[in-house]
Structures are given as structure tokens and as C-alpha cells.
Design an enzyme around this catalytic site. Structure first.
Site, mmCIF file in Angstrom:
data_model
loop_
_atom_site.group_PDB
_atom_site.id
_atom_site.type_symbol
_atom_site.label_atom_id
_atom_site.label_comp_id
_atom_site.label_asym_id
_atom_site.label_seq_id
_atom_site.Cartn_x
_atom_site.Cartn_y
_atom_site.Cartn_z
ATOM 1 N N PRO A 96 40.811 38.504 34.000
ATOM 2 C CA PRO A 96 41.470 39.796 34.185
ATOM 3 C C PRO A 96 41.814 40.025 35.650
ATOM 4 O O PRO A 96 41.506 39.194 36.514
ATOM 5 C CB PRO A 96 40.389 40.787 33.734
ATOM 6 C CG PRO A 96 39.113 40.115 34.113
ATOM 7 C CD PRO A 96 39.352 38.642 33.865
ATOM 8 N N SER A 150 39.338 39.652 39.312
ATOM 9 C CA SER A 150 38.294 38.676 39.026
ATOM 10 C C SER A 150 38.313 37.511 40.017
ATOM 11 O O SER A 150 37.500 36.604 39.908
ATOM 12 C CB SER A 150 38.439 38.150 37.588
ATOM 13 O OG SER A 150 39.649 37.424 37.445
ATOM 14 N N GLY A 151 39.245 37.533 40.961
ATOM 15 C CA GLY A 151 39.247 36.499 41.992
ATOM 16 C C GLY A 151 40.017 35.235 41.627
ATOM 17 O O GLY A 151 39.753 34.176 42.182
ATOM 18 N N LYS A 152 40.991 35.330 40.708
ATOM 19 C CA LYS A 152 41.773 34.153 40.315
ATOM 20 C C LYS A 152 42.537 33.551 41.497
ATOM 21 O O LYS A 152 42.497 32.351 41.722
ATOM 22 C CB LYS A 152 42.791 34.509 39.219
ATOM 23 C CG LYS A 152 42.199 34.969 37.915
ATOM 24 C CD LYS A 152 43.286 35.253 36.902
ATOM 25 C CE LYS A 152 44.266 36.327 37.312
ATOM 26 N NZ LYS A 152 43.642 37.668 37.448
ATOM 27 N N GLU A 186 42.025 33.999 44.656
ATOM 28 C CA GLU A 186 41.073 33.488 45.643
ATOM 29 C C GLU A 186 40.611 32.076 45.275
ATOM 30 O O GLU A 186 40.500 31.197 46.133
ATOM 31 C CB GLU A 186 39.865 34.409 45.673
ATOM 32 C CG GLU A 186 39.531 34.920 47.040
ATOM 33 C CD GLU A 186 38.416 35.950 46.946
ATOM 34 O OE1 GLU A 186 38.624 36.959 46.233
ATOM 35 O OE2 GLU A 186 37.378 35.721 47.555
ATOM 36 N N GLU A 238 50.117 33.697 39.288
ATOM 37 C CA GLU A 238 50.691 34.713 38.395
ATOM 38 C C GLU A 238 51.535 34.054 37.309
ATOM 39 O O GLU A 238 52.662 34.469 37.019
ATOM 40 C CB GLU A 238 51.532 35.719 39.202
ATOM 41 C CG GLU A 238 50.779 36.409 40.329
ATOM 42 C CD GLU A 238 49.733 37.423 39.863
ATOM 43 O OE1 GLU A 238 49.645 37.690 38.652
ATOM 44 O OE2 GLU A 238 49.002 37.926 40.723
ATOM 45 N N VAL A 239 50.984 33.036 36.710
ATOM 46 C CA VAL A 239 51.739 32.166 35.808
ATOM 47 C C VAL A 239 52.189 32.913 34.545
ATOM 48 O O VAL A 239 53.194 32.557 33.923
ATOM 49 C CB VAL A 239 50.880 30.910 35.489
ATOM 50 C CG1 VAL A 239 49.699 31.248 34.604
ATOM 51 C CG2 VAL A 239 51.715 29.807 34.905
ATOM 52 N N TYR A 255 45.534 49.798 37.526
ATOM 53 C CA TYR A 255 44.655 49.007 36.649
ATOM 54 C C TYR A 255 43.197 49.091 37.071
ATOM 55 O O TYR A 255 42.887 49.314 38.238
ATOM 56 C CB TYR A 255 45.062 47.524 36.693
ATOM 57 C CG TYR A 255 46.404 47.239 36.103
ATOM 58 C CD1 TYR A 255 46.549 47.021 34.736
ATOM 59 C CD2 TYR A 255 47.525 47.172 36.912
ATOM 60 C CE1 TYR A 255 47.789 46.756 34.192
ATOM 61 C CE2 TYR A 255 48.775 46.910 36.374
ATOM 62 C CZ TYR A 255 48.900 46.703 35.020
ATOM 63 O OH TYR A 255 50.128 46.443 34.476
ATOM 64 N N CYS A 284 34.149 49.282 27.317
ATOM 65 C CA CYS A 284 34.816 50.363 28.049
ATOM 66 C C CYS A 284 36.340 50.265 27.987
ATOM 67 O O CYS A 284 37.037 51.189 28.404
ATOM 68 C CB CYS A 284 34.372 50.377 29.504
ATOM 69 S SG CYS A 284 32.607 50.639 29.725
HETATM 70 ZN ZN ZN Z 1 32.094 48.583 30.784
#
Ligand code: ZN
Length: 196
Positions: free
Chosen positions: A17, A20-22, A24, A89-90, A174, A181
């Protein structure tokens, strides 16, 4: 990755998501390749201009020069002399990205792709899921749920986000959310008011 293939290309996919550090993680892998003096190139869709048009930039402000383009097939000629091809950002690219990634890997290159696996309604991005299947290595990064602190695999669109499948946005639009949640969009009225 414990064993790096030799004499062949391969594909690595980094999904998860937002927050999440993608990027990085993508930058970390590309930097290591650069230290090893490999020829590295980075590409991203030009729709994603949140941070920089000429760099991929992680939220931790790590940056690498990148080429922005709309047509994923343009990567083929631009990457001809590269050993390592990073694509960020594929999920924003159309379905041709799958064949492009396959062609690059089949021609002996290391291809590292990063992007969202799920959209804001927690529906899979088809091209990304296909790439995960074709890849030798898949990494799923998780964020921390901004509502409760659990591991978060979903990107919650907030009230300002609109209804389009693709809305380029950041913290104002976002939040990372866990399964519990995450709320299907559009949000109930009382929730939308707290975020604007
Ligand atoms: Zn939650």
C-alpha cells in the site's frame, strides 16, 4: 534475495500500500547496483508528478534520476544498454508494461518493478498481479495502519480523493489502513468531515 541468478535476466516486484516504503526499497536496490558499477536506469509514468518530474523520490527523500514517460514500450529502446532497469509506480502504466518487463528480463536484464497491488477500493491492479506471477522475486511491503497501528496492506482514500480509480495524491488524500479499519469508498458522511 539469497541467490542472484547468473547469465540470465530476472524480474523483481515490490508491492504494497501507500506509505509502506516501496520506492525506498526500489531505490535501495538500485543504489547497491550502482555501487557495483552496473548500468542502472529508472523509469516512471509521467502521470505521477507528485514529487519530481526527473527523479523518483521516496517519502524519506531518497532520490534517483528517472525518466518519465507515458508509453511503456518506450522503455525498451531507452533501456537497451542498461543492466538494471527500475520502474516505479508501475500500476499507472497500461497493460503493455507486462510485455515490456518480460522482454527486458528475457534479454538478460535485472528488472525491478514497484507499485500498488491494490487500488483504493482494495481491488487488485490486474497488470501488477500478472507481473507478480511472472516475477522470480516478489516482496510485499506493509505500512502501519494510521487508525490503529496494525500492519496495513490497504490504501484508504480520504474525502478529498474523488471517485476516479487513479488519483495521484499523498498524505492529504490517503491513509494506510489495516483490514479492520479499511472502509470502502465513498466514505460515510461523518467520517469525511474529520479529514478536511
Ligand atoms: Zn487498523
Amino acid at each position: 534475495m539469497h541467490i542472484a541468478p547468473t547469465d540470465t535476466g530476472w524480474m523483481e516486484v515490490i508491492v504494497g500500500p501507500m506509505f509502506s516504503g516501496k520506492t525506498e526499497e526500489l531505490i535501495r536496490r538500485l543504489r547497491r547496483a550502482r555501487y557495483a558499477r552496473q548500468r542502472v536506469g529508472v523509469f516512471k509514468p509521467s502521470i505521477d508528478d507528485r514529487f519530481s518530474e526527473t527523479e523518483i523520490v521516496s517519502r524519506a527523500q531518497a532520490a534517483l534520476p528517472s525518466v518519465s514517460l507515458n508509453d511503456p514500450t518506450a522503455i525498451l529502446s531507452l533501456a537497451e544498454d542498461l543492466e538494471v532497469v527500475g520502474i516505479d509506480e508501475v500500476h499507472f502504466f497500461d497493460e503493455r508494461i507486462v510485455e515490456v518487463a518480460e522482454t527486458l528480463a528475457n534479454s538478460g536484464k535485472r528488472v525491478i518493478l514497484a507499485g500498488l497491488d491494490l487500488d483504493f477500493q482494495a481491488q487488485p491492479f490486474g497488470n501488477v498481479i500478472t507481473l507478480m506471477g511472472l516475477a522470480e522475486f516478489v516482496t510485499k511491503t506493509l505500512a502501519i495502519c494510521m487508525a490503529c497501528g496494525n500492519p496495513a496492506a490497504r490504501s484508504q482514500r480520504l474525502a478529498s480523493g474523488g471517485k476516479e480509480r487513479i488519483v495521484v495524491g499523498d498524505v492529504e488524500a490517503y491513509e494506510a489502513r489495516c483490514r479492520k479499519c479499511f472502509k470502502p469508498y465513498p466514505l460515510p458522511q461523518q467520517t469525511t468531515l474529520t479529514h478536511n
